[in-house]
Scaffold this motif. Structure first.
Motif, PDB file in Angstrom:
ATOM      1  N   PRO A  28       0.824  -1.218   0.000  1.00  0.00           N
ATOM      2  CA  PRO A  28       0.000   0.000   0.000  1.00  0.00           C
ATOM      3  C   PRO A  28       0.852   1.260   0.000  1.00  0.00           C
ATOM      4  O   PRO A  28       1.941   1.283   0.573  1.00  0.00           O
ATOM      5  N   THR A  34      -0.306   9.432  -0.229  1.00  0.00           N
ATOM      6  CA  THR A  34      -1.542   9.560  -1.006  1.00  0.00           C
ATOM      7  C   THR A  34      -2.169  10.926  -0.783  1.00  0.00           C
ATOM      8  O   THR A  34      -2.598  11.594  -1.727  1.00  0.00           O
ATOM      9  N   GLY A 120     -14.457   4.710  -1.336  1.00  0.00           N
ATOM     10  CA  GLY A 120     -13.031   5.028  -1.347  1.00  0.00           C
ATOM     11  C   GLY A 120     -12.488   5.644  -0.074  1.00  0.00           C
ATOM     12  O   GLY A 120     -11.353   6.117  -0.060  1.00  0.00           O
ATOM     13  N   SER A 123      -9.153   1.795   1.512  1.00  0.00           N
ATOM     14  CA  SER A 123      -8.608   1.056   0.373  1.00  0.00           C
ATOM     15  C   SER A 123      -8.539  -0.423   0.709  1.00  0.00           C
ATOM     16  O   SER A 123      -8.245  -0.788   1.850  1.00  0.00           O
ATOM     17  N   THR A 125      -6.196  -2.234   0.122  1.00  0.00           N
ATOM     18  CA  THR A 125      -4.806  -2.529   0.495  1.00  0.00           C
ATOM     19  C   THR A 125      -4.435  -1.978   1.866  1.00  0.00           C
ATOM     20  O   THR A 125      -3.289  -2.065   2.262  1.00  0.00           O
ATOM     21  N   GLU A 126      -5.393  -1.401   2.591  1.00  0.00           N
ATOM     22  CA  GLU A 126      -5.104  -0.850   3.925  1.00  0.00           C
ATOM     23  C   GLU A 126      -4.745  -1.961   4.879  1.00  0.00           C
ATOM     24  O   GLU A 126      -5.314  -2.987   4.909  1.00  0.00           O
TER      25      GLU A 126
END
Length: 126
Positions: A28, A34, A120, A123, A125-126
């Motif tokens: 991630p 981000t 959103g 995520s 992938t968190e």
């Protein structure tokens, strides 16, 4: 359990097949990276034409009834709410997930993360 079938019995063959075809998932992106990337993004030089809400011919709800309040109270949608919800699920529900995952009437038998994943604020992938 993990090796005894059940939920993981369908997930793990799927996961292994994906890894064979696509490789291991990427790590991630750190949350701060981000955030800063989104802050640096600029909008277009000229925004497309649009209409006012009144020109959309949608139903307008008049009155003082706050029909959306119970929904917003039940499903707060910020990133902080998503992370707090995920952490609470791991503290109170994860251990009993395999046994109770189809029992939405039991507190924390499900993660309640679907809405956060959909919009959103969290995520996968968190």
């Amino acid at each position: 359990g993990f090796h005894g079938g059940g939920h993981w019995g369908t997930l793990m063959p799927f996961k292994r097949t994906c890894e064979k075809q696509l490789g291991m998932p990427r790590r991630p992106i750190p949350r701060a990276d981000t955030f800063f990337m989104l802050e640096r993004m600029k909008g277009p030089n000229e925004w497309p034409a649009s209409k006012d809400v009144e020109g959309l011919n949608i139903a307008m709800i008049n009155g003082n009834e706050e029909w959306d309040k119970p929904i917003l109270d039940r499903f707060p949608m910020s990133e902080d709410d998503a992370v707090a919800n995920m952490n609470t699920f791991f503290q109170h529900g994860f251990a009993k997930y395999e046994r109770d995952r189809s029992r939405a009437d039991i507190d924390w038998s499900t993660s309640k993360l679907s809405a956060h994943l959909r919009i959103g604020s969290l995520s996968p992938t968190e």
